[in-house]
Design a protein around this motif. Sequence first.
Motif, short mmCIF file in Angstrom:
data_model
loop_
_atom_site.label_atom_id
_atom_site.label_comp_id
_atom_site.label_asym_id
_atom_site.label_seq_id
_atom_site.Cartn_x
_atom_site.Cartn_y
_atom_site.Cartn_z
N ALA A 285 16.88 -24.79 1.72
CA ALA A 285 16.09 -24.82 0.49
C ALA A 285 14.60 -24.75 0.80
O ALA A 285 13.84 -24.08 0.09
CB ALA A 285 16.41 -26.10 -0.29
N LEU A 286 14.16 -25.44 1.83
CA LEU A 286 12.75 -25.40 2.22
C LEU A 286 12.36 -24.01 2.70
O LEU A 286 11.24 -23.55 2.47
CB LEU A 286 12.48 -26.44 3.32
N TRP A 287 13.28 -23.35 3.40
CA TRP A 287 13.00 -21.98 3.86
C TRP A 287 12.92 -21.02 2.68
O TRP A 287 12.06 -20.15 2.64
CB TRP A 287 14.09 -21.53 4.83
N TRP A 288 13.80 -21.19 1.72
CA TRP A 288 13.89 -20.25 0.60
C TRP A 288 12.77 -20.43 -0.42
O TRP A 288 12.24 -19.46 -0.96
CB TRP A 288 15.25 -20.42 -0.08
N ASN A 289 12.39 -21.67 -0.71
CA ASN A 289 11.43 -21.97 -1.78
C ASN A 289 10.01 -22.09 -1.23
O ASN A 289 9.65 -23.10 -0.63
CB ASN A 289 11.83 -23.26 -2.50
N ASP A 290 9.23 -21.07 -1.46
CA ASP A 290 7.85 -21.03 -1.01
C ASP A 290 7.02 -22.06 -1.78
O ASP A 290 7.44 -22.55 -2.83
CB ASP A 290 7.28 -19.62 -1.23
N ALA A 291 5.84 -22.37 -1.27
CA ALA A 291 4.94 -23.29 -1.97
C ALA A 291 3.52 -23.09 -1.46
O ALA A 291 3.28 -23.00 -0.26
CB ALA A 291 5.37 -24.74 -1.74
N LEU B 179 11.78 -10.39 0.61
CA LEU B 179 12.09 -10.26 2.03
C LEU B 179 13.13 -11.29 2.46
O LEU B 179 14.02 -10.99 3.26
CB LEU B 179 10.83 -10.40 2.87
N ARG B 180 13.06 -12.50 1.90
CA ARG B 180 14.08 -13.50 2.21
C ARG B 180 15.45 -13.02 1.76
O ARG B 180 16.45 -13.20 2.47
CB ARG B 180 13.73 -14.83 1.55
N ALA B 181 15.50 -12.43 0.58
CA ALA B 181 16.77 -11.92 0.07
C ALA B 181 17.30 -10.80 0.97
O ALA B 181 18.50 -10.72 1.24
CB ALA B 181 16.60 -11.41 -1.36
N VAL B 182 16.40 -9.95 1.45
CA VAL B 182 16.80 -8.86 2.35
C VAL B 182 17.34 -9.42 3.66
O VAL B 182 18.36 -8.95 4.18
CB VAL B 182 15.61 -7.91 2.62
N ILE B 183 16.68 -10.46 4.19
CA ILE B 183 17.14 -11.07 5.44
C ILE B 183 18.55 -11.63 5.27
O ILE B 183 19.43 -11.45 6.13
CB ILE B 183 16.16 -12.18 5.89
N VAL B 184 18.80 -12.32 4.16
CA VAL B 184 20.13 -12.88 3.90
C VAL B 184 21.16 -11.77 3.77
O VAL B 184 22.26 -11.84 4.35
CB VAL B 184 20.11 -13.75 2.62
N ALA B 185 20.81 -10.70 3.03
CA ALA B 185 21.75 -9.59 2.85
C ALA B 185 22.05 -8.89 4.18
O ALA B 185 23.21 -8.55 4.47
CB ALA B 185 21.18 -8.59 1.85
N LEU B 186 21.04 -8.69 4.99
CA LEU B 186 21.24 -8.03 6.28
C LEU B 186 22.07 -8.91 7.23
O LEU B 186 22.90 -8.41 7.98
CB LEU B 186 19.89 -7.70 6.92
N LEU C 55 18.88 -3.67 13.84
CA LEU C 55 17.46 -3.45 14.15
C LEU C 55 16.57 -3.82 12.97
O LEU C 55 15.49 -4.39 13.14
CB LEU C 55 17.22 -1.99 14.56
N LEU C 56 17.03 -3.47 11.77
CA LEU C 56 16.25 -3.80 10.59
C LEU C 56 16.17 -5.31 10.39
O LEU C 56 15.11 -5.86 10.05
CB LEU C 56 16.86 -3.14 9.35
N LEU C 57 17.29 -6.01 10.63
CA LEU C 57 17.29 -7.47 10.54
C LEU C 57 16.33 -8.07 11.55
O LEU C 57 15.54 -8.97 11.23
CB LEU C 57 18.70 -8.01 10.76
N ALA C 58 16.35 -7.56 12.78
CA ALA C 58 15.45 -8.06 13.82
C ALA C 58 14.00 -7.83 13.43
O ALA C 58 13.13 -8.69 13.64
CB ALA C 58 15.76 -7.38 15.15
N ALA C 59 13.71 -6.66 12.84
CA ALA C 59 12.34 -6.36 12.41
C ALA C 59 11.89 -7.29 11.30
O ALA C 59 10.74 -7.77 11.31
CB ALA C 59 12.26 -4.91 11.93
N CYS C 60 12.78 -7.59 10.37
CA CYS C 60 12.43 -8.51 9.27
C CYS C 60 12.17 -9.92 9.79
O CYS C 60 11.25 -10.60 9.34
CB CYS C 60 13.56 -8.54 8.24
N ILE C 61 12.99 -10.35 10.76
CA ILE C 61 12.80 -11.68 11.33
C ILE C 61 11.51 -11.74 12.15
O ILE C 61 10.79 -12.75 12.13
CB ILE C 61 14.02 -12.06 12.19
#
Length: 224
Positions: free
Chosen positions: A126-132, A16-23, A1-7
């Motif tokens: 990489a594009l998803w992970w690296n903001d700009a 938040l990206r790191a949390v999504i990967v960990a979840l 549920l937490l993963l779904a909420a983050c997405i």
Amino acid sequence: LLLAACIYYPIRFGALRAVIVALALAVWIGIFALLRKQNAARQVFTVLSAGAVLLFLLPGKNGDAHALRERYVSTLHSLVNTPYVWGGETRRGLDCSSLLRYALWQANWNEGVRTGNPKLLREAAALWWNDASARELGETYRRRLEIVGEAESLNRANYQLLQPGDIAVTSPDGVHCLAYAGDKTWIEADPSALVGDKVVAIKVPTQNAWFTRRVKLLRWKQLM
């Protein structure tokens, strides 16, 4: 549920990206644990997981620039009317710079899956992970872009110089960016009540204020 909420949450940032990967990893481990007494299902899940990891890690090749450009522009068009959300990076909300990144990582991901090309999948990640920000895009965003020129305004740009998929960044402030979709049409996530705070497609000439500003013109190296 937490993963779904983050997405589901449209805004993205590093933590938040790191949390999504960990979840996501935790969910994978959980599924593996649930299948511990079901040998056949566990073996199938293991094989599928190993195949996915190998597909992501194996050597790949540069994608077809023409196919990527078509996919990129098609994705940009599909995002028209998406709400403008500052910091948003999903179809539930986008800002000006994430619109350009989101469309490109989607193009890489879809082409990578379609052609089984690990290199495109890694570029999508990489594009998803690296903001700009728009300014960082104007500074070639980790050398992924090449400057192709400048223009006094988008209304007066040399459209023989431009290709679909090129981008424009306001100069010298770098506060806004737009993507060229061809046929003198630009797609942008516009934070303006005049267009409804959403992603819009605008054809030049126009009185829209962003089209009267000096701009730097750039091209994604992947699309060259």
